[in-house]
Design a protein around this motif. Structure first.
Motif, short mmCIF file in Angstrom:
data_model
loop_
_atom_site.label_atom_id
_atom_site.label_comp_id
_atom_site.label_asym_id
_atom_site.label_seq_id
_atom_site.Cartn_x
_atom_site.Cartn_y
_atom_site.Cartn_z
N PHE A 48 -0.52 -3.03 -7.11
CA PHE A 48 0.26 -3.80 -8.17
C PHE A 48 0.93 -4.48 -6.70
O PHE A 48 1.61 -4.01 -6.26
N SER A 49 1.05 -5.82 -8.02
CA SER A 49 2.59 -6.21 -6.91
C SER A 49 3.10 -7.00 -8.24
O SER A 49 3.19 -7.76 -9.50
N LEU A 50 4.96 -6.32 -8.53
CA LEU A 50 5.92 -7.23 -9.50
C LEU A 50 4.77 -6.99 -10.92
O LEU A 50 5.43 -7.57 -12.18
N GLY A 51 4.08 -5.81 -11.05
CA GLY A 51 2.86 -5.07 -12.41
C GLY A 51 2.38 -5.93 -12.99
O GLY A 51 1.03 -5.86 -13.55
N ASP A 52 2.12 -6.98 -11.74
CA ASP A 52 0.14 -7.59 -12.11
C ASP A 52 -0.52 -7.08 -11.02
O ASP A 52 -0.20 -6.67 -9.43
N SER A 53 -1.56 -6.82 -11.53
CA SER A 53 -2.34 -6.83 -10.79
C SER A 53 -3.08 -7.51 -9.53
O SER A 53 -2.58 -8.70 -9.49
N VAL A 54 -3.01 -7.44 -8.22
CA VAL A 54 -3.78 -8.26 -7.28
C VAL A 54 -4.21 -7.16 -6.15
O VAL A 54 -5.01 -6.32 -6.55
N GLY A 55 -4.96 -8.30 -5.79
CA GLY A 55 -6.26 -8.05 -4.46
C GLY A 55 -5.81 -6.93 -3.77
O GLY A 55 -4.67 -7.08 -3.34
N TYR A 56 -6.56 -6.20 -3.35
CA TYR A 56 -6.26 -4.99 -2.83
C TYR A 56 -6.02 -5.18 -1.20
O TYR A 56 -6.31 -5.48 -0.88
N GLY A 57 -4.91 -4.16 -1.19
CA GLY A 57 -4.30 -3.49 -0.43
C GLY A 57 -2.86 -5.24 -0.03
O GLY A 57 -2.71 -5.83 1.20
N LEU A 58 -3.17 -5.98 -0.44
CA LEU A 58 -1.98 -7.36 0.10
C LEU A 58 -0.72 -7.52 0.37
O LEU A 58 -0.02 -6.02 -0.75
N GLU A 59 -0.33 -7.47 0.84
CA GLU A 59 1.06 -7.67 1.60
C GLU A 59 2.47 -6.86 0.78
O GLU A 59 2.27 -8.19 -0.08
N GLY A 60 3.10 -6.24 0.72
CA GLY A 60 4.33 -5.83 0.04
C GLY A 60 3.21 -5.11 -1.62
O GLY A 60 4.00 -5.07 -2.68
N SER A 61 2.03 -5.30 -1.69
CA SER A 61 1.96 -4.40 -2.52
C SER A 61 2.28 -3.37 -2.94
O SER A 61 2.40 -1.97 -1.84
N VAL A 62 1.69 -2.72 -4.12
CA VAL A 62 1.99 -1.18 -4.55
C VAL A 62 0.55 -0.16 -4.19
O VAL A 62 0.13 -1.39 -5.62
N ARG A 63 -0.48 0.46 -3.91
CA ARG A 63 -1.61 0.55 -4.74
C ARG A 63 -1.65 2.17 -4.98
O ARG A 63 -1.28 2.96 -3.77
N THR A 64 -2.48 1.97 -6.72
CA THR A 64 -2.56 4.00 -6.87
C THR A 64 -3.94 3.99 -6.81
O THR A 64 -4.19 3.14 -6.29
N ASP A 65 -3.88 5.78 -6.72
CA ASP A 65 -4.99 5.95 -6.63
C ASP A 65 -6.02 5.70 -7.47
O ASP A 65 -6.84 5.69 -7.49
#
Length: 81
Positions: A48-65
Protein backbone atom coordinates in the motif's frame (compact mmCIF):
# COMPACT_ATOMS: atom_id res chain seq x y z
CA UNK A 1 -1.49 -21.65 14.07
CA UNK A 2 -1.67 -24.76 11.90
CA UNK A 3 -0.38 -22.79 8.91
CA UNK A 4 2.60 -21.47 10.87
CA UNK A 5 3.38 -24.95 12.24
CA UNK A 6 3.30 -26.37 8.71
CA UNK A 7 5.48 -23.52 7.41
CA UNK A 8 8.03 -24.26 10.14
CA UNK A 9 8.05 -27.95 9.25
CA UNK A 10 8.68 -27.31 5.53
CA UNK A 11 11.19 -24.47 5.97
CA UNK A 12 14.02 -26.79 6.94
CA UNK A 13 17.25 -25.86 8.64
CA UNK A 14 19.11 -22.84 7.28
CA UNK A 15 21.19 -20.02 8.70
CA UNK A 16 19.33 -17.55 10.90
CA UNK A 17 18.96 -14.59 8.45
CA UNK A 18 17.68 -16.85 5.67
CA UNK A 19 15.36 -18.79 7.99
CA UNK A 20 13.04 -15.83 8.61
CA UNK A 21 12.75 -15.13 4.89
CA UNK A 22 12.08 -18.80 4.11
CA UNK A 23 9.51 -19.12 6.92
CA UNK A 24 7.73 -15.92 5.86
CA UNK A 25 7.56 -17.06 2.21
CA UNK A 26 6.28 -20.53 3.17
CA UNK A 27 3.56 -19.04 5.39
CA UNK A 28 2.43 -16.66 2.61
CA UNK A 29 2.31 -19.52 0.09
CA UNK A 30 0.24 -21.72 2.43
CA UNK A 31 -2.23 -18.91 3.22
CA UNK A 32 -2.66 -18.13 -0.50
CA UNK A 33 -3.35 -21.79 -1.24
CA UNK A 34 -6.09 -21.90 1.43
CA UNK A 35 -8.09 -19.30 -0.55
CA UNK A 36 -9.71 -18.01 2.66
CA UNK A 37 -12.78 -15.81 2.04
CA UNK A 38 -11.87 -12.19 2.74
CA UNK A 39 -8.16 -12.88 2.22
CA UNK A 40 -7.99 -14.97 -0.96
CA UNK A 41 -4.73 -14.79 -2.94
CA UNK A 42 -4.42 -11.00 -3.27
CA UNK A 43 -4.74 -10.38 0.49
CA UNK A 44 -1.31 -11.86 1.23
CA UNK A 45 1.79 -9.64 1.01
CA UNK A 46 -0.24 -6.66 -0.25
CA UNK A 47 1.63 -3.37 -0.74
CA UNK A 48 0.00 0.00 0.00
CA UNK A 49 1.00 3.61 -0.60
CA UNK A 50 -1.08 6.49 0.79
CA UNK A 51 -4.02 4.12 1.38
CA UNK A 52 -4.12 2.67 -2.15
CA UNK A 53 -2.91 -0.80 -3.08
CA UNK A 54 0.13 -0.67 -5.35
CA UNK A 55 2.54 -3.08 -7.01
CA UNK A 56 4.43 -5.49 -4.75
CA UNK A 57 7.34 -3.78 -3.02
CA UNK A 58 6.94 -0.39 -4.71
CA UNK A 59 9.50 2.03 -3.26
CA UNK A 60 7.97 3.97 -0.36
CA UNK A 61 5.10 1.53 0.09
CA UNK A 62 4.15 -0.51 3.16
CA UNK A 63 3.62 -4.25 2.76
CA UNK A 64 1.22 -6.12 5.03
CA UNK A 65 1.45 -9.83 5.81
CA UNK A 66 -2.31 -10.46 5.49
CA UNK A 67 -5.29 -8.22 4.74
CA UNK A 68 -8.81 -9.37 5.62
CA UNK A 69 -11.57 -7.74 3.55
CA UNK A 70 -15.39 -7.72 3.68
CA UNK A 71 -15.47 -9.54 0.34
CA UNK A 72 -13.40 -11.59 -2.08
CA UNK A 73 -12.26 -8.71 -4.32
CA UNK A 74 -9.29 -6.41 -3.84
CA UNK A 75 -11.68 -3.44 -3.83
CA UNK A 76 -13.76 -4.71 -0.86
CA UNK A 77 -13.47 -2.74 2.40
CA UNK A 78 -10.58 -3.75 4.69
CA UNK A 79 -11.73 -5.31 7.98
CA UNK A 80 -8.34 -6.12 9.53
CA UNK A 81 -4.62 -6.17 8.81
Amino acid sequence: MDVVKEAISISGEVRVPAYGVRLHAATARLIRNLDIPGIVRHGVEQSFSLGDSVGYGLEGSVRTDVVLRDGRTSSALISAI
